[in-house]
Structures are given as C-alpha cells and as structure tokens.
Motif scaffolding. Sequence first.
Motif, PDB file in Angstrom:
ATOM      1  N   TYR A   1       0.818  -1.220   0.000  1.00 56.27           N
ATOM      2  CA  TYR A   1       0.000   0.000   0.000  1.00 56.27           C
ATOM      3  C   TYR A   1       0.851   1.269   0.000  1.00 56.27           C
ATOM      4  CZ  TYR A   1      -4.310  -2.630   0.818  1.00 56.27           C
ATOM      5  OH  TYR A   1      -5.379  -3.470   0.688  1.00 56.27           O
TER       6      TYR A   1
ATOM      7  N   TRP B   1      -3.526   5.308  -1.608  1.00 58.75           N
ATOM      8  CA  TRP B   1      -4.463   5.012  -0.528  1.00 58.75           C
ATOM      9  C   TRP B   1      -4.545   6.179   0.455  1.00 58.75           C
ATOM     10  CZ3 TRP B   1      -3.420   1.469   4.201  1.00 58.75           C
ATOM     11  CH2 TRP B   1      -4.645   1.169   4.853  1.00 58.75           C
TER      12      TRP B   1
ATOM     13  N   ALA C   1      -1.343   5.856   2.878  1.00 51.60           N
ATOM     14  CA  ALA C   1      -0.205   5.369   2.096  1.00 51.60           C
ATOM     15  C   ALA C   1       1.111   5.937   2.619  1.00 51.60           C
ATOM     16  CB  ALA C   1      -0.394   5.730   0.622  1.00 51.60           C
TER      17      ALA C   1
END
Length: 289
Positions: A33, A38, A258
């Motif tokens: 990720y 994200w 993220a």
Amino acid sequence: MNRKKIYPFYLAAVPVFMFTLFFIIPSTIGYLYAFTNWSAARTTGLKFVGLENIISVIQNSKIPVAFANTLIYAGVKTVLVTVLGFVFAYILNRKIKTQTALRTIYFIPSIFSCLVVGLIFSAVFQTRHGTLNDILNFFGISSIQWLGERGTAIFAICTAEVWRNVGYAIIITLAGMQSVSSDYLEAAKLDGASEWQIFRHVTLPLIMPTVNVNILFSLIYGLKMFDLIYVMTGGGPGNATESFGTLMMNEMSAGRYAQSVAVNLVFTVILAIISFVYQKFSSKWETVA
C-alpha cells in the motif's frame, strides 16, 4: 557432532509456516500500500504511484527530527538499560540476605504496561502539581516545563523507558552470570587473580552473549518506541519529540494512509540494516565456554 540429529528440520517447519502465514504475508501485503494512492478520501480503486510516497516521506520536514529523536531514544535506552542491568545483576549475584526480594522489586516495573508507566510519569513530570515540580517548589526552585520543551521532554520519556525495562536486563544478565561455571572462577582464584581480574578476563567474556542479547533487544525496542511517547507527549510540543512510531500514527490519523505505510517501510529497512550490522559485529565479542 551431527547437528541434523539434534535439530531436525520438521521441528522448525511448523513455526516457520505460522510465522510466514501470520506475519510475513500480511506485512508484505501491507507494505504494497506504500506504493498506492491510498488515503481517507480514496479507499477503493487504488492506483499504483511508484516511489512517490517513499520520496514524499524522505522529503518530509518531520523525518530528520523523528530520525534524530529515534536514535536518541534507542541510544540512551540501550546504554543505560544495559549498564544498569549489568551493575544491579552483578550486585544481586552476590550472597546478600535480601537477594530474592530485591530481584522481585527490580522486576516489578517490567510487568507494567506502557500506558500505565506513561500515566505515572506524566503525573510525575506535570508542570502544575507534578510530583517532581512539587519537590522543586518545596526547596524554593521554580517549576520546570518538563513535557513542554524538547530537551526535558526527551529526558522524561527516556527516564520512563529505562525505569520500565531495566528489570528485564537485570534478569537476563543475572541468568548469564549464574551460568558461568564455578570451575573457571576457582581456577582463576588459585592462580592468584584479583576480583577485578576475574571479572574482566573470566566472567565478562563468558557472559557477552547475554550482554549482546540485552543490547540488541534494547536497541530494537528503543528504535520502535511509540507507546510512552504517545501517552506522555503525543510527539509534541509541535513535533519536538516525534519518533518514527508517532509519525506513522499521526500520518494515519491525518488520513494519509499510504504515507503512513511508507514511513513504516522506510523505518523497517533502517531497523533491519541496524540489526544486521550489530549482529555481524557482536558475534566477535562472544566467548564460547
């Protein structure tokens, strides 16, 4: 000696499988990720952004402060916990009447959770009506903002962390000292060695594996410090006491998921490098009895 007969592979297969299933795989998936977009505003339809988040983390103005603080926490904890653990273990290894009671007393802080220790020391270092400032005021000394300035806040956090962990170091070092064969000590005495010479040339080399364990554990967990910092200062004032742990938490709280994972990834790489380098050199200090 045939090591394969002593340590058959199948004994390690199950632990390796469990470790891989519940740690390696989830961690690897989680680190992926760090290379996506994200965030709190985008939880689906994620896109690959390459090293964008890693570069953003490296360029973050908070990183140098967090890195410096993390090294301070780890360095202070490693030195003080190892030295104090060694000194107290050496004392407790001698025949004294209160030996058992003292071992228990020294180990008690180690069973407290970080939350409890953080609350205790927050009360001790509070500016108004804190235990330490009340003592200073009694002697006519003005109150100090222990948790309001970087230097004193780091001192307070390190004090709490050392107090909580020195018990483990004592127990581990004491176990190492008690494992030293009395034959070595008696032979050294017969040769006319002084107590210092016995300690320097017999006891210390033989317990170096134990000392190395203490140093490695203190170093790793010092680098990973989060709980006490978050409870006592939250990384403040500003970001003065920020560590990698609190930086990850704050990035996640701000919705930059993220970036938080990217901070974790960068920190994991640093931690792995430090651990590998230490293990590489520490083996040279050990003596096999």
